[in-house]
Design a protein around this motif. Sequence first.
Motif, PDB file in Angstrom:
ATOM      1  N   UNK A   2      -7.553  -0.487  -1.655  1.00 26.38           N
ATOM      2  CA  UNK A   2      -8.240  -1.768  -1.555  1.00 26.38           C
ATOM      3  C   UNK A   2      -8.018  -2.488  -0.244  1.00 26.38           C
ATOM      4  N   UNK A   3      -6.845  -2.342   0.358  1.00 24.63           N
ATOM      5  CA  UNK A   3      -6.542  -3.002   1.619  1.00 24.63           C
ATOM      6  C   UNK A   3      -5.968  -1.985   2.595  1.00 24.63           C
ATOM      7  N   UNK A   4      -5.992  -2.313   3.868  1.00 21.82           N
ATOM      8  CA  UNK A   4      -5.444  -1.413   4.878  1.00 21.82           C
ATOM      9  C   UNK A   4      -3.934  -1.295   4.704  1.00 21.82           C
ATOM     10  N   UNK A   5      -3.414  -0.088   4.924  1.00 23.13           N
ATOM     11  CA  UNK A   5      -1.979   0.154   4.855  1.00 23.13           C
ATOM     12  C   UNK A   5      -1.568   0.970   6.072  1.00 23.13           C
ATOM     13  N   UNK A   6      -0.283   1.163   6.224  1.00 23.25           N
ATOM     14  CA  UNK A   6       0.193   1.982   7.333  1.00 23.25           C
ATOM     15  C   UNK A   6       1.365   2.843   6.883  1.00 23.25           C
ATOM     16  N   UNK A   7       1.746   3.761   7.738  1.00 18.68           N
ATOM     17  CA  UNK A   7       2.795   4.730   7.433  1.00 18.68           C
ATOM     18  C   UNK A   7       4.050   4.016   6.924  1.00 18.68           C
ATOM     19  N   UNK A   8       4.575   4.502   5.794  1.00 17.78           N
ATOM     20  CA  UNK A   8       5.787   3.935   5.221  1.00 17.78           C
ATOM     21  C   UNK A   8       5.559   2.911   4.132  1.00 17.78           C
ATOM     22  N   UNK A   9       4.303   2.485   3.934  1.00 22.36           N
ATOM     23  CA  UNK A   9       4.008   1.527   2.864  1.00 22.36           C
ATOM     24  C   UNK A   9       4.144   2.192   1.495  1.00 22.36           C
ATOM     25  N   UNK A  10       4.788   1.524   0.579  1.00 23.23           N
ATOM     26  CA  UNK A  10       4.868   1.965  -0.815  1.00 23.23           C
ATOM     27  C   UNK A  10       3.541   1.626  -1.482  1.00 23.23           C
ATOM     28  N   UNK A  27       4.034  -8.824 -10.683  1.00 22.68           N
ATOM     29  CA  UNK A  27       4.920  -9.531  -9.758  1.00 22.68           C
ATOM     30  C   UNK A  27       6.359  -9.044  -9.906  1.00 22.68           C
ATOM     31  N   UNK A  28       6.564  -8.031 -10.745  1.00 22.06           N
ATOM     32  CA  UNK A  28       7.902  -7.527 -10.995  1.00 22.06           C
ATOM     33  C   UNK A  28       8.274  -6.421 -10.020  1.00 22.06           C
ATOM     34  N   UNK A  29       9.496  -6.448  -9.553  1.00 22.51           N
ATOM     35  CA  UNK A  29      10.005  -5.310  -8.797  1.00 22.51           C
ATOM     36  C   UNK A  29      10.210  -4.172  -9.793  1.00 22.51           C
ATOM     37  N   UNK A  30      10.302  -2.970  -9.314  1.00 23.79           N
ATOM     38  CA  UNK A  30      10.526  -1.776 -10.139  1.00 23.79           C
ATOM     39  C   UNK A  30       9.363  -1.474 -11.083  1.00 23.79           C
ATOM     40  N   UNK A  31       8.146  -1.720 -10.656  1.00 23.51           N
ATOM     41  CA  UNK A  31       6.975  -1.387 -11.468  1.00 23.51           C
ATOM     42  C   UNK A  31       6.852   0.131 -11.552  1.00 23.51           C
ATOM     43  N   UNK A  32       6.641   0.676 -12.745  1.00 21.31           N
ATOM     44  CA  UNK A  32       6.617   2.130 -12.913  1.00 21.31           C
ATOM     45  C   UNK A  32       5.267   2.761 -12.558  1.00 21.31           C
ATOM     46  N   UNK A  33       4.326   1.995 -12.027  1.00 20.25           N
ATOM     47  CA  UNK A  33       3.059   2.564 -11.558  1.00 20.25           C
ATOM     48  C   UNK A  33       3.141   2.981 -10.092  1.00 20.25           C
ATOM     49  N   UNK A  34       4.346   2.967  -9.544  1.00 18.53           N
ATOM     50  CA  UNK A  34       4.565   3.369  -8.158  1.00 18.53           C
ATOM     51  C   UNK A  34       4.181   4.844  -7.995  1.00 18.53           C
ATOM     52  N   UNK A  35       3.476   5.165  -6.909  1.00 13.30           N
ATOM     53  CA  UNK A  35       3.019   6.540  -6.673  1.00 13.30           C
ATOM     54  C   UNK A  35       3.805   7.260  -5.587  1.00 13.30           C
ATOM     55  N   UNK A  36       3.943   6.625  -4.448  1.00  7.32           N
ATOM     56  CA  UNK A  36       4.570   7.274  -3.312  1.00  7.32           C
ATOM     57  C   UNK A  36       4.480   6.405  -2.079  1.00  7.32           C
ATOM     58  N   UNK A  37       4.404   7.068  -0.917  1.00 13.07           N
ATOM     59  CA  UNK A  37       4.460   6.383   0.367  1.00 13.07           C
ATOM     60  C   UNK A  37       3.311   6.865   1.252  1.00 13.07           C
ATOM     61  N   UNK A  38       2.648   5.930   1.922  1.00  9.95           N
ATOM     62  CA  UNK A  38       1.530   6.285   2.807  1.00  9.95           C
ATOM     63  C   UNK A  38       2.038   7.169   3.941  1.00  9.95           C
TER      64      UNK A  38
END
Length: 110
Positions: A2-10, A27-38
């Motif tokens: 949806x928005x521009x990202x750069x290398x290292x963005x979670x 708004x919670x840290x440790x959200x389990x929908x995390x995928x990886x890193x750009x």
Amino acid sequence: IGTATSKGDVVYSNGIANQFISTPPSSLAQDNRILGVVYENVCNANSTCRVAVSGVMGVKVGVAVSAGQHAVGSSTSGQAVATGSPNPGASIGVFLEPGSASTQVRVLLR
């Protein structure tokens, strides 16, 4: 994406096939929908970009971290924080080195 990202963005899953977002879905840290890193140097909005999900990668952090801690999503867009006890499914890997706020720190992604 949806928005521009750069290398290292979670990045996180936004619930739509083959799409991801850099803003945490909650708004919670440790959200389990995390995928990886750009992986790309720059990833423009609505572009196809690679996301690293394994290996060693520099990850943007918003606070100081220590080697051996789990890398989990932060409530700040694109950044990771460290924890010793992550929520189930929230860890993208382990920090390989200490690092200070507003830098990229190497993480063993898994």
